[in-house]
Every structure is written in structure tokens, then in C-alpha cells.
Design a protein around this motif. Sequence first.
Motif, mmCIF file in Angstrom:
data_model
loop_
_atom_site.group_PDB
_atom_site.id
_atom_site.type_symbol
_atom_site.label_atom_id
_atom_site.label_comp_id
_atom_site.label_asym_id
_atom_site.label_seq_id
_atom_site.Cartn_x
_atom_site.Cartn_y
_atom_site.Cartn_z
ATOM 1 N N TRP A 111 13.977 1.029 -17.141
ATOM 2 C CA TRP A 111 14.598 0.410 -15.970
ATOM 3 C C TRP A 111 13.578 -0.300 -15.105
ATOM 4 C CZ3 TRP A 111 14.357 5.786 -16.517
ATOM 5 C CH2 TRP A 111 13.483 6.455 -15.641
ATOM 6 N N LEU A 112 14.095 -1.221 -14.311
ATOM 7 C CA LEU A 112 13.316 -1.933 -13.295
ATOM 8 C C LEU A 112 14.208 -2.074 -12.070
ATOM 9 C CD1 LEU A 112 11.181 -5.151 -13.610
ATOM 10 C CD2 LEU A 112 13.078 -5.071 -11.978
ATOM 11 N N VAL A 113 13.655 -1.766 -10.901
ATOM 12 C CA VAL A 113 14.380 -1.891 -9.644
ATOM 13 C C VAL A 113 13.501 -2.658 -8.662
ATOM 14 C CG1 VAL A 113 15.435 -0.685 -7.697
ATOM 15 C CG2 VAL A 113 15.664 0.257 -10.004
ATOM 16 N N LEU A 114 14.016 -3.766 -8.151
ATOM 17 C CA LEU A 114 13.306 -4.568 -7.164
ATOM 18 C C LEU A 114 14.197 -4.734 -5.942
ATOM 19 C CD1 LEU A 114 10.782 -6.320 -6.487
ATOM 20 C CD2 LEU A 114 12.042 -8.272 -7.455
ATOM 21 N N ALA A 115 13.696 -4.287 -4.790
ATOM 22 C CA ALA A 115 14.414 -4.335 -3.515
ATOM 23 C C ALA A 115 15.508 -3.268 -3.475
ATOM 24 C CB ALA A 115 14.924 -5.724 -3.204
ATOM 25 N N ASP A 116 16.477 -3.422 -2.550
ATOM 26 C CA ASP A 116 17.220 -2.251 -2.095
ATOM 27 C C ASP A 116 18.560 -1.972 -2.762
ATOM 28 O OD1 ASP A 116 18.554 -4.368 -0.957
ATOM 29 O OD2 ASP A 116 18.433 -3.634 1.103
ATOM 30 N N SER A 117 18.778 -2.443 -3.975
ATOM 31 C CA SER A 117 19.878 -1.898 -4.764
ATOM 32 C C SER A 117 19.444 -0.549 -5.328
ATOM 33 C CB SER A 117 20.264 -2.856 -5.891
ATOM 34 O OG SER A 117 20.843 -4.036 -5.356
ATOM 35 N N VAL A 118 20.416 0.279 -5.717
ATOM 36 C CA VAL A 118 20.119 1.672 -6.060
ATOM 37 C C VAL A 118 20.470 1.956 -7.516
ATOM 38 C CG1 VAL A 118 20.675 4.094 -5.565
ATOM 39 C CG2 VAL A 118 20.503 2.432 -3.692
ATOM 40 N N LEU A 119 19.550 2.611 -8.223
ATOM 41 C CA LEU A 119 19.785 3.099 -9.576
ATOM 42 C C LEU A 119 19.860 4.619 -9.546
ATOM 43 C CD1 LEU A 119 19.885 2.748 -12.714
ATOM 44 C CD2 LEU A 119 17.376 2.905 -12.663
ATOM 45 N N LEU A 120 20.950 5.170 -10.083
ATOM 46 C CA LEU A 120 21.119 6.617 -10.200
ATOM 47 C C LEU A 120 21.052 7.004 -11.669
ATOM 48 C CD1 LEU A 120 24.195 7.165 -7.831
ATOM 49 C CD2 LEU A 120 21.768 7.266 -7.240
ATOM 50 N N VAL A 132 16.470 5.992 -7.880
ATOM 51 C CA VAL A 132 15.406 4.991 -7.884
ATOM 52 C C VAL A 132 15.794 3.923 -6.867
ATOM 53 C CG1 VAL A 132 14.011 3.429 -9.265
ATOM 54 C CG2 VAL A 132 15.050 5.456 -10.335
ATOM 55 N N TYR A 133 15.022 3.836 -5.796
ATOM 56 C CA TYR A 133 15.384 2.988 -4.659
ATOM 57 C C TYR A 133 14.117 2.451 -4.021
ATOM 58 C CZ TYR A 133 16.962 1.896 0.127
ATOM 59 O OH TYR A 133 17.202 1.275 1.323
ATOM 60 N N ASP A 134 14.032 1.154 -3.904
ATOM 61 C CA ASP A 134 12.890 0.487 -3.290
ATOM 62 C C ASP A 134 13.211 0.294 -1.801
ATOM 63 O OD1 ASP A 134 10.901 -1.209 -2.431
ATOM 64 O OD2 ASP A 134 11.202 -2.715 -3.991
ATOM 65 N N ASP A 135 12.614 1.105 -0.941
ATOM 66 C CA ASP A 135 13.007 1.126 0.472
ATOM 67 C C ASP A 135 12.094 0.304 1.375
ATOM 68 O OD1 ASP A 135 10.737 2.691 0.484
ATOM 69 O OD2 ASP A 135 11.637 4.370 1.570
ATOM 70 N N ARG A 136 11.277 -0.566 0.808
ATOM 71 C CA ARG A 136 10.336 -1.305 1.650
ATOM 72 C C ARG A 136 11.045 -2.231 2.633
ATOM 73 N NH1 ARG A 136 6.364 -3.061 -3.232
ATOM 74 N NH2 ARG A 136 8.399 -2.970 -4.304
ATOM 75 N N GLU A 137 12.130 -2.872 2.213
ATOM 76 C CA GLU A 137 12.858 -3.725 3.154
ATOM 77 C C GLU A 137 13.487 -2.898 4.264
ATOM 78 O OE1 GLU A 137 16.381 -7.110 3.366
ATOM 79 O OE2 GLU A 137 15.714 -6.349 1.422
ATOM 80 N N ALA A 138 14.011 -1.725 3.924
ATOM 81 C CA ALA A 138 14.620 -0.861 4.939
ATOM 82 C C ALA A 138 13.584 -0.418 5.968
ATOM 83 C CB ALA A 138 15.268 0.349 4.275
ATOM 84 N N GLN A 139 12.367 -0.136 5.518
ATOM 85 C CA GLN A 139 11.314 0.284 6.437
ATOM 86 C C GLN A 139 10.958 -0.845 7.402
ATOM 87 O OE1 GLN A 139 7.887 1.954 4.458
ATOM 88 N NE2 GLN A 139 9.131 3.250 3.127
ATOM 89 N N VAL A 140 10.844 -2.060 6.879
ATOM 90 C CA VAL A 140 10.554 -3.198 7.749
ATOM 91 C C VAL A 140 11.730 -3.469 8.672
ATOM 92 C CG1 VAL A 140 10.132 -5.684 7.789
ATOM 93 C CG2 VAL A 140 8.945 -4.251 6.120
ATOM 94 N N GLY A 141 12.942 -3.432 8.121
ATOM 95 C CA GLY A 141 14.123 -3.732 8.907
ATOM 96 C C GLY A 141 14.319 -2.782 10.071
#
Length: 272
Positions: A111-120, A132-141
Motif C-alpha cells: 500500500w501507499l498513502v499520501l495525505a489525509d485519506s485513510v487506509l484500514l 494508515v493515515y498521513d496526518d501532516r495536513e491536519a497538524q498544519v491545519g
Amino acid sequence: MRVTFATEAAPGRPNEDFVAAAPDVAVLLDGAGTPPGSDSGCSHGVAWYSRTLGSTLLTAMSQSAGTLAELLSVGIKSVSSLHDGTCDLAHPGSPSATVIMLRRVNDTLEWLVLADSVLLLDVVEAAEPVVVYDDREAQVGALHRAEMDSFASGSDEHVSAHRRYVETLRSYRNRDGGFWVAATDPFAADQALIGSMPADQIRAAALLSDGASRLVDRFHLSTWRHVLDTLDESGPDDVLRQVRAAEQSDPQGTRWPRGKTFDDATALYFQL
């Protein structure tokens, strides 16, 4: 394998999500919408970008043995080449999207996950799924959304604050210390979350755009375990029904402040 999915546009807008599957592969993209009054430098639009990149990735995953990051990098380059002569790809608002890529190769699930969509990942003999969740945008937001969240959704003040919020986040896009999405920079593929696991250790996987995952991570009305159970027992349509019911119960964002009262929502369930 067995794949089921559902996608639904936010009322009154084109669907900027993209979801598709082929034997042993699945892909989901969530396009980053352009608020009213804000420019993107592109005449094609976000929905075009999501669909073009998504279909490109699906074909590549089905036909190429390259790594998922390599395929995403090439895909970003390919889509950029389709409109670099007509659009301003240097514009900070150039269309972008989150990406989830899922591929079964022999006995391995990648798998590959980029940005804030979620893989379960529903792992065998595990009570809770792997998230699997890329939360970097949420942290900035979180540093910049206070003004937007202080206004009632749909009000003129909220619309203006949301536009300013989105335009502020653009300055953090695809740079160190910010967050990474698929847009025009192929280097973003190297910033994705990547993993793999023996396929026989995974019962199923779910791919969720943030319009679907908000049932858990913004509304806190469900759990990841319950979402997987719902997908298994009732299917993706039921997950989207629950999302819409929650959104409709709070039209002004009083209980759950958010940028969009309604969002495009997409859920895919991949059973091995």
C-alpha cells in the motif's frame, strides 16, 4: 478478492473523489476543492485531475512491476504533461489530490498513502485494525482553522474564512515542515506512507476519503472497527448514509466545526 465501493458527491457540486479497482489493485483519490473566489491556475479543475491521475495509476498498477512510489511519481509527471501547455502549474492552487494505492502481488499486500485519506487493514487475530493515515495536513491545519471554525457553516463569514484557510494552507503544500499531496511535484511520491504485509494476515482493507472517514475522526460517532464491520455486513452505502445523516443533523457546524458542511464521500472495501 472481492471489491465493493460507493461514492457520493456533496450536494450541488461535482464529485472530486475518484475510486476504481481491477483484479488485485485498488485506488482512491480525494481532490482538494477550490473554494469560491479562489483561483487554481488550471482550466481543467480538480475533478479532472483526480480522475486523470486515478485512472493513470490504476492502469500502471495493473501492468507494471514498479514500486507504488515509482508509479505515483511517473503518474504525477504524466498528468502534468497533459496540461502544462495550457495551465499555470506553478500556481500554488494547482489541482491536487490525496492518494491511496493498494496492490496484491503474489502473497503480499502493498500500500501507499499520501495525505489525509485513510487506509484500514483488518488484520487476522487482531481486535483493532491497522490505521494508515498521513496526518501532516491536519497538524498544519489545526494551527490556522480557529477563525473558520468560529463561524456558522454556510454563512458569508464562514465562506470567506474557509477561502483564507485554504489559501494559507497552500503555502505549506509539498514542502518540508508542511504536508505532501499529489499535484505537480513527482517528489511528493517519496513522502508517502508505504508498507506491505503478507496477504494471508489480512482479511480485508478499507479505503476512505476524508469525507467518509469524518464519521470517526471528526464526528466521533463510530470507531474504525465498527466501520469495518459495517462495510462487511451492510456495505459502503451504509457508511455513506451514516455520514450524510450526521452532516444533516449539524448544518451550521455547531457540534462539529468543519470547512465543508457536506463533503464528497467515498468508501471502498477490499476483501482478500
